[in-house]
Enzyme design. Structure first.
Site, PDB file in Angstrom:
ATOM      1  N   HIS A  46      19.007  14.094  54.546  1.00  0.00           N
ATOM      2  CA  HIS A  46      17.944  14.529  55.662  1.00  0.00           C
ATOM      3  C   HIS A  46      17.971  15.269  54.668  1.00  0.00           C
ATOM      4  O   HIS A  46      18.683  16.770  54.302  1.00  0.00           O
ATOM      5  CB  HIS A  46      17.544  14.136  57.022  1.00  0.00           C
ATOM      6  CG  HIS A  46      17.265  13.451  57.515  1.00  0.00           C
ATOM      7  ND1 HIS A  46      17.364  13.333  58.940  1.00  0.00           N
ATOM      8  CD2 HIS A  46      18.016  12.038  57.387  1.00  0.00           C
ATOM      9  CE1 HIS A  46      17.541  11.962  59.473  1.00  0.00           C
ATOM     10  NE2 HIS A  46      17.661  11.069  58.606  1.00  0.00           N
ATOM     11  N   GLU A  48      16.965  18.779  55.712  1.00  0.00           N
ATOM     12  CA  GLU A  48      17.356  19.985  56.700  1.00  0.00           C
ATOM     13  C   GLU A  48      19.216  20.250  56.008  1.00  0.00           C
ATOM     14  O   GLU A  48      18.970  20.866  55.744  1.00  0.00           O
ATOM     15  CB  GLU A  48      17.121  20.135  58.054  1.00  0.00           C
ATOM     16  CG  GLU A  48      15.417  19.720  58.211  1.00  0.00           C
ATOM     17  CD  GLU A  48      15.419  18.326  57.895  1.00  0.00           C
ATOM     18  OE1 GLU A  48      14.155  18.412  59.007  1.00  0.00           O
ATOM     19  OE2 GLU A  48      15.438  17.926  57.634  1.00  0.00           O
ATOM     20  N   CYS A  79      18.874  16.551  63.000  1.00  0.00           N
ATOM     21  CA  CYS A  79      18.616  17.700  62.239  1.00  0.00           C
ATOM     22  C   CYS A  79      18.280  18.755  63.364  1.00  0.00           C
ATOM     23  O   CYS A  79      18.973  19.959  62.901  1.00  0.00           O
ATOM     24  CB  CYS A  79      18.176  17.903  60.750  1.00  0.00           C
ATOM     25  SG  CYS A  79      17.729  16.477  59.607  1.00  0.00           S
TER      26      CYS A  79
END
Length: 147
Positions: A46, A48, A79
């Protein structure tokens, strides 16, 4: 947030869900990321997480105390947990995510009373632009699927 949106647009251009993130320390960008799940065949890639990994490598430390995370959407539980473990000082995000957000929309991982780290949270920064990038991406996906 505009720079995080640039990262989100890079993800969209690669066919990824358009989410972008930055890690800032003392006014300097030390980590950039956009969703790379498909590109890397990695469910943890992801935006992040990608930005956190880059920032940690740059600082040579898994703790990112004093850093700010900018993300175009409210972080998911994975995250959010990573932000807590990294000791991010502040989270700034654009669009809320009622289906997966873990900063209060669906779950409360960020600043959960049972966890040992508290971070400042600023929500809704350029929320309209952040939402529009996501909505346009999924609108295009649906149109492609119907053809």
């Amino acid at each position: 947030m505009e720079l995080a949106l640039e990262q989100a647009r890079m993800a969209a251009a690669a066919g990824e869900v358009p989410v972008g993130a930055l890690v800032i320390k003392d006014g300097e960008i030390i980590g950039r990321g956009h969703n790379r799940n498909l590109l890397d065949n990695d469910p943890t890639a992801h935006a992040e997480i990608v930005a956190l990994r880059q920032a940690a490598a740059r600082l040579g430390n898994h703790r990112l105390s004093g850093c700010v995370m900018f993300a175009t959407i409210e972080p998911c539980s994975m995250c959010a947990g990573a932000l807590v473990h990294a000791r991010i000082a502040r989270l700034v995000y654009g669009a809320s995510d009622p289906k997966a957000g873990a900063a209060g929309s669906l779950l409360q991982v960020i600043n959960h009373p049972g966890l040992n780290h508290i971070m400042e949270v600023t929500a809704g920064v350029l929320a309209g632009k952040c939402s529009e990038v996501l909505q346009e991406f999924f609108r295009n996906k649906r149109q492609q699927a119907s053809c």
